[in-house]
Design a protein around this motif. Structure first.
Motif, mmCIF file in Angstrom:
data_model
loop_
_atom_site.group_PDB
_atom_site.id
_atom_site.type_symbol
_atom_site.label_atom_id
_atom_site.label_comp_id
_atom_site.label_asym_id
_atom_site.label_seq_id
_atom_site.Cartn_x
_atom_site.Cartn_y
_atom_site.Cartn_z
ATOM 1 N N GLU A 84 20.129 31.333 -11.556
ATOM 2 C CA GLU A 84 19.248 32.145 -11.227
ATOM 3 C C GLU A 84 17.751 31.928 -11.834
ATOM 4 O OE1 GLU A 84 20.494 36.379 -12.830
ATOM 5 O OE2 GLU A 84 22.162 36.084 -11.894
ATOM 6 N N LEU A 85 17.623 31.584 -13.099
ATOM 7 C CA LEU A 85 16.401 31.131 -13.659
ATOM 8 C C LEU A 85 15.638 29.895 -12.569
ATOM 9 C CD1 LEU A 85 14.125 30.967 -15.311
ATOM 10 C CD2 LEU A 85 15.698 29.335 -17.172
ATOM 11 N N LEU A 86 16.641 29.218 -12.335
ATOM 12 C CA LEU A 86 16.273 27.761 -11.353
ATOM 13 C C LEU A 86 15.598 28.796 -9.725
ATOM 14 C CD1 LEU A 86 18.489 25.552 -12.244
ATOM 15 C CD2 LEU A 86 16.081 25.364 -13.169
ATOM 16 N N ASP A 87 16.248 29.398 -8.966
ATOM 17 C CA ASP A 87 16.181 30.100 -8.111
ATOM 18 C C ASP A 87 14.431 30.384 -7.896
ATOM 19 O OD1 ASP A 87 17.884 29.759 -6.686
ATOM 20 O OD2 ASP A 87 19.023 32.192 -7.178
ATOM 21 N N GLU A 88 14.057 30.639 -9.577
ATOM 22 C CA GLU A 88 12.986 31.427 -9.297
ATOM 23 C C GLU A 88 11.904 30.546 -9.716
ATOM 24 O OE1 GLU A 88 10.193 34.075 -8.992
ATOM 25 O OE2 GLU A 88 12.450 34.126 -8.760
ATOM 26 N N VAL A 89 12.683 29.639 -10.338
ATOM 27 C CA VAL A 89 11.562 28.199 -11.456
ATOM 28 C C VAL A 89 11.283 27.296 -9.075
ATOM 29 C CG1 VAL A 89 11.337 25.568 -12.133
ATOM 30 C CG2 VAL A 89 12.220 28.008 -13.473
ATOM 31 N N VAL A 90 11.974 26.883 -8.882
ATOM 32 C CA VAL A 90 11.660 26.128 -7.652
ATOM 33 C C VAL A 90 11.076 27.370 -6.277
ATOM 34 C CG1 VAL A 90 12.867 24.707 -6.337
ATOM 35 C CG2 VAL A 90 13.900 24.850 -8.116
ATOM 36 N N ARG A 91 11.500 28.361 -6.804
ATOM 37 C CA ARG A 91 10.176 28.463 -5.649
ATOM 38 C C ARG A 91 9.035 28.485 -6.394
ATOM 39 N NH1 ARG A 91 7.783 33.504 -4.829
ATOM 40 N NH2 ARG A 91 8.441 34.283 -6.825
ATOM 41 N N ARG A 92 8.147 28.974 -7.803
ATOM 42 C CA ARG A 92 7.545 28.819 -7.871
ATOM 43 C C ARG A 92 6.682 27.444 -8.132
ATOM 44 N NH1 ARG A 92 5.545 33.322 -11.039
ATOM 45 N NH2 ARG A 92 7.133 34.758 -11.250
ATOM 46 N N ASP A 93 7.404 26.139 -8.363
ATOM 47 C CA ASP A 93 7.043 25.189 -8.984
ATOM 48 C C ASP A 93 6.677 25.673 -10.083
ATOM 49 O OD1 ASP A 93 7.374 22.668 -8.604
ATOM 50 O OD2 ASP A 93 5.184 22.344 -7.384
ATOM 51 N N ALA A 94 6.750 26.098 -10.816
ATOM 52 C CA ALA A 94 6.638 26.372 -12.537
ATOM 53 C C ALA A 94 7.270 24.597 -13.268
ATOM 54 C CB ALA A 94 7.547 28.134 -13.459
ATOM 55 N N PRO A 95 6.249 24.688 -14.033
ATOM 56 C CA PRO A 95 6.620 23.533 -15.213
ATOM 57 C C PRO A 95 7.610 23.593 -15.699
ATOM 58 C CG PRO A 95 4.265 24.347 -15.132
ATOM 59 C CD PRO A 95 4.716 25.621 -14.016
ATOM 60 N N PHE A 96 8.723 22.895 -15.549
ATOM 61 C CA PHE A 96 10.178 22.538 -15.966
ATOM 62 C C PHE A 96 10.230 21.396 -16.682
ATOM 63 C CE2 PHE A 96 14.494 22.986 -16.102
ATOM 64 C CZ PHE A 96 14.608 24.161 -16.321
ATOM 65 N N LEU A 97 10.999 21.371 -17.407
ATOM 66 C CA LEU A 97 11.395 19.908 -17.509
ATOM 67 C C LEU A 97 13.194 20.237 -18.459
ATOM 68 C CD1 LEU A 97 11.394 16.715 -18.490
ATOM 69 C CD2 LEU A 97 10.504 16.867 -20.803
ATOM 70 N N GLY A 98 14.197 19.278 -17.892
ATOM 71 C CA GLY A 98 15.333 19.825 -17.672
ATOM 72 C C GLY A 98 16.148 18.232 -18.665
ATOM 73 N N ILE A 99 16.939 17.667 -19.501
ATOM 74 C CA ILE A 99 17.229 17.100 -20.261
ATOM 75 C C ILE A 99 18.475 16.899 -20.570
ATOM 76 C CG2 ILE A 99 16.900 15.680 -22.855
ATOM 77 C CD1 ILE A 99 14.362 16.912 -22.661
ATOM 78 N N CYS A 100 19.283 15.780 -19.876
ATOM 79 C CA CYS A 100 21.282 15.405 -19.963
ATOM 80 C C CYS A 100 21.799 16.814 -18.528
ATOM 81 C CB CYS A 100 21.166 14.895 -20.720
ATOM 82 S SG CYS A 100 22.789 14.260 -21.275
#
Length: 254
Positions: A84-100
């Motif tokens: 659910e969080l990534l739905d919004e992250v990608v929609r907004r193109d929000a600064p995000f860094l996922g590791i491993c």
């Protein structure tokens, strides 16, 4: 300044606390500037994107490719909340860094195949930037090849068109990628130095990342590794997005 948000999922208190401290040290952020949510302990809850400079999803003992019936209720809850969080992250193109764990989570969200084909035992490996990586604002100041610590059971084996591959290693074709302009993920661990990696492999010696009898050999190799360049990913992420939530200009594909 707007703080960054760190989301972790490690249920060992000492390992989790060390992880938060490592991110603070290698980003240069004070603890109060890196808000910490332990998704293993409580729901992630609402994320006010206007409050944060960016979001970091740390590594995890959780896996994307494990059969559902083998996952705990906590792991399944975290997966739902992250989706659910990534739905919004990608929609907004929000600064995000996922590791491993983050690269598998974002990859699965985008339709990539995440499986056990390209798992890597705990070690330092040589990372090479792709042409796209060499042009990317977050990675272009890194050397074209550098060493970084890895240790993962699963990895991305097929990527959809929405993913721009930025780096690879000889045994893992997707070591870093970008979605859109501001959503990043790394398979390697930019937050770990030799001392921290030694502590981590000791903590997870019986979790299937390597054979327990290999522990001493792994630690000996870790001590000889120079992973300083990998740390630049965290510094660059903070530099790019500190105190602002503005989208960068488009990055042209190479």
């Amino acid at each position: 300044m707007k703080p960054f948000l760190l989301i972790t999922t490690r249920d060992e208190d000492d390992v989790a606390a060390e992880e938060h401290a490592l991110f603070c040290r290698l980003t240069g952020l004070l603890p109060e500037d890196l808000e910490w949510r332990r998704a293993d302990r409580a729901p992630i809850g609402h994320v006010d994107f206007g409050r944060y400079s960016g979001i970091i999803l740390a590594g995890s003992p959780f896996t994307v490719s494990e059969p559902v019936e083998k996952k705990t209720a906590t792991e399944l809850r975290v997966e739902r909340e992250l989706a659910e969080l990534l739905d919004e992250v990608v929609r907004r193109d929000a600064p995000f860094l996922g590791i491993c764990y983050g690269i598998g989570t974002i990859g699965a969200h985008q339709g990539a195949r995440v499986d056990r084909q390209y798992g890597e035992t705990s070690q330092a490996v040589r990372i090479s930037l792709s042409d796209e990586g060499k042009a990317d604002p977050l990675f272009r100041e890194l050397p074209g090849s550098f060493d970084a610590f890895v240790g993962h059971k699963e990895a991305i084996s097929e990527v959809p068109d929405s993913i721009a591959v930025l780096a690879s290693s000889p045994t893992c074709p997707v070591q870093a990628f970008r979605v859109g302009r501001n959503v990043y993920a790394t398979q390697f661990h930019p937050e770990l130095d030799a001392a921290a990696f030694t502590s981590r492999v000791r903590a997870y010696a019986n979790h299937g990342y390597f054979e327990p009898h290999e522990l001493d050999q792994i630690i000996a190799r870790v001590d000889a590794a120079d992973v300083g360049a990998a740390h630049m990913v965290l510094g660059r992420f903070v530099e790019e997005y500190l105190s602002s939530y503005t989208r960068r200009p488009a990055v042209e594909s190479v």
